[in-house]
Design a protein around this motif. Sequence first.
Motif, short mmCIF file in Angstrom:
data_model
loop_
_atom_site.label_atom_id
_atom_site.label_comp_id
_atom_site.label_asym_id
_atom_site.label_seq_id
_atom_site.Cartn_x
_atom_site.Cartn_y
_atom_site.Cartn_z
N ALA A 39 25.71 33.60 -15.32
CA ALA A 39 24.56 32.81 -14.86
C ALA A 39 23.30 33.33 -15.55
N GLU A 40 22.86 32.62 -16.57
CA GLU A 40 21.66 33.04 -17.29
C GLU A 40 20.42 32.53 -16.57
N VAL A 41 19.45 33.42 -16.41
CA VAL A 41 18.20 33.06 -15.76
C VAL A 41 17.26 32.45 -16.80
N HIS A 42 16.75 31.27 -16.47
CA HIS A 42 15.78 30.61 -17.34
C HIS A 42 14.38 31.17 -17.13
N SER A 43 13.96 31.25 -15.86
CA SER A 43 12.57 31.60 -15.58
C SER A 43 12.41 32.01 -14.13
N VAL A 44 11.25 32.54 -13.85
CA VAL A 44 10.86 32.91 -12.49
C VAL A 44 10.10 31.74 -11.87
N ILE A 45 10.40 31.44 -10.61
CA ILE A 45 9.67 30.40 -9.87
C ILE A 45 8.44 31.05 -9.25
N VAL A 46 7.26 30.56 -9.60
CA VAL A 46 6.01 31.09 -9.08
C VAL A 46 5.30 30.00 -8.28
N GLU A 47 4.98 30.32 -7.05
CA GLU A 47 4.25 29.39 -6.19
C GLU A 47 3.07 30.12 -5.57
N ASP A 48 1.88 29.53 -5.72
CA ASP A 48 0.66 30.12 -5.14
C ASP A 48 0.48 31.58 -5.56
N GLY A 49 0.76 31.85 -6.82
CA GLY A 49 0.54 33.19 -7.35
C GLY A 49 1.58 34.22 -7.01
N ALA A 50 2.71 33.80 -6.45
CA ALA A 50 3.76 34.74 -6.06
C ALA A 50 5.12 34.24 -6.54
N SER A 51 5.98 35.16 -6.94
CA SER A 51 7.34 34.78 -7.31
C SER A 51 8.14 34.54 -6.04
N VAL A 52 8.93 33.47 -6.04
CA VAL A 52 9.74 33.14 -4.87
C VAL A 52 11.21 32.97 -5.22
N GLY A 53 11.55 33.13 -6.49
CA GLY A 53 12.94 32.98 -6.89
C GLY A 53 13.07 32.81 -8.39
N VAL A 54 14.24 32.38 -8.82
CA VAL A 54 14.50 32.17 -10.24
C VAL A 54 15.20 30.83 -10.44
N ARG A 55 14.98 30.26 -11.62
CA ARG A 55 15.71 29.08 -12.07
C ARG A 55 16.82 29.53 -12.99
N LEU A 56 18.00 29.03 -12.76
CA LEU A 56 19.11 29.32 -13.65
C LEU A 56 19.17 28.29 -14.77
N ALA A 57 19.90 28.63 -15.83
CA ALA A 57 19.93 27.75 -16.99
C ALA A 57 20.50 26.39 -16.67
N GLU A 58 21.36 26.29 -15.64
CA GLU A 58 21.95 25.00 -15.29
C GLU A 58 21.11 24.24 -14.27
#
Length: 502
Positions: A206-225
């Motif tokens: 599972a390759e991570v595409h990017s970090v999910i940032v909401e209101d200046g804080a990371s809340v998770g990651v998006r996977l490549a799929e």
Amino acid sequence: MSDATVARSAIVVGAGTSGSIVTRRLVDAGWDVTLVEAGGYDSNPAIHDPSRAGELWHAAEDWDYFTVPQEHAAGRRLHLPRGKVTGGSHALNAMIWVRGAASDYDGWERSGATGWGWSAVQPVFEGIENDLLPVTDDYPLVPIQRSIVAAAAEEGLEHNPDYNGGTLDGVSQEQVTMRDGRRVNTWMAYVRPVEHAPNLRVVTDAEVHSVIVEDGASVGVRLAEDSELRADEVILAAGALGSPAILLRSGIGPRADLEELGIDVVHDAPEVGANLHDHLLSPVIFTTDRPVGPPQPGVSVTQTHLFWRSREDLAEPDTQPIHFSVPMWGELEPRPGVNGPGDGFTLMAGLVTPHSRGSLRISGPDVQDPLRIDLGALADERDVAALAASVRQARRIGARPALAEEWGAAEAYPGPEVADADVEDWVRRTAITYHHQVGTCRMGADPAAVVDPRLRVSGIAGLRVIDASVMPTITTGNTNAPAAVIGELGARFVLEDSAPAL
């Protein structure tokens, strides 16, 4: 259940040296942890047999990165093997354990990395070595390695029985992370014993595409799929190439570069991907009349190395040649009657205090878009001079009686037709990575630092980078042991910073 007893959650990206340690420490502390690894499990037998490590290059377990053409290294694209498997690059490497020099860490602290001086990291090294990870030099040297040590002594180098004991200089048997002829890495030692813990989820392939940032804080990651994982904390431990790439795809990086690629800027961080540097090697290969023999199961093809100062005015060694019991032909141009099967050994000259700096950039917003990796290899003439001096030393060692007379060693490459005065050109034509990329998410206290001394990404709450990318400057020697310390201290920071105020 009160708020104080609600388990916090974390996503750790990368099951390599640092990520595996962070995972174990958070699991033991009761966190809900999701460990995400782009590769698969370490089922390839070549991972576990030290004699077969060379089979892993260009294999499924290798990210198989290449640099852009290196202007100062004969325009070559250098192969950068990186582990894409549980265990990360510690599943591919030679398992050599080098703390480095105390001055490396004191230098970090002077540059703004508060809390990273030698007095802080020394007990962490000792704890790792005495706890879960076996570090040993209690194994027999094969005959050619014993003779290499003898030849180094004939060259005037002192035998150093413990280069991790405070003084690096001299020729030594390598201290390695092995047990009973089998590789041991932090995935095996830290994560595998708790792999089925109820508060741990391991997600492979599972390759991570990017970090999910909401209101200046990371809340998770998006996977490549295009799926998502969410947690209270996101910890990038994808290495000096992987972690900055994820930040850049997340919109965290140099504004101009991101806008050019059509990536929304989440946080303008000009130094993400900058400060890339690496140790370099250059081969000196010898054939022998006396048979060396093929690699033996359970025995690494490298067992000894040395630390040496190319100039007398240096405070610490700037070279670390590594010695192989096989001829490392690699991609050298064939020479009739020389390059091919047969007995031999390699004294691989090594530069460990590079002054050259490069960068990592992404070429597009998707994980399939290749990375633009520029080591800037040998751009600084001081690097060329030091590596060339190491090559000349290797030539002298190979000509000493312990090798030339006892083994009939004859220099095949560079070869007698290459004069010592021309070794700089040899270095530029043959230099390769020592597999130690660092620096692309530099830690410090200044506004330009990518992470602060507690490894928090500047400008984004709940996001840390905990791997070799945070090193301001590379350590003197193999970087796996320092990466383990980064994992231990990084996990400590996460736990301390999340503890409820009393």
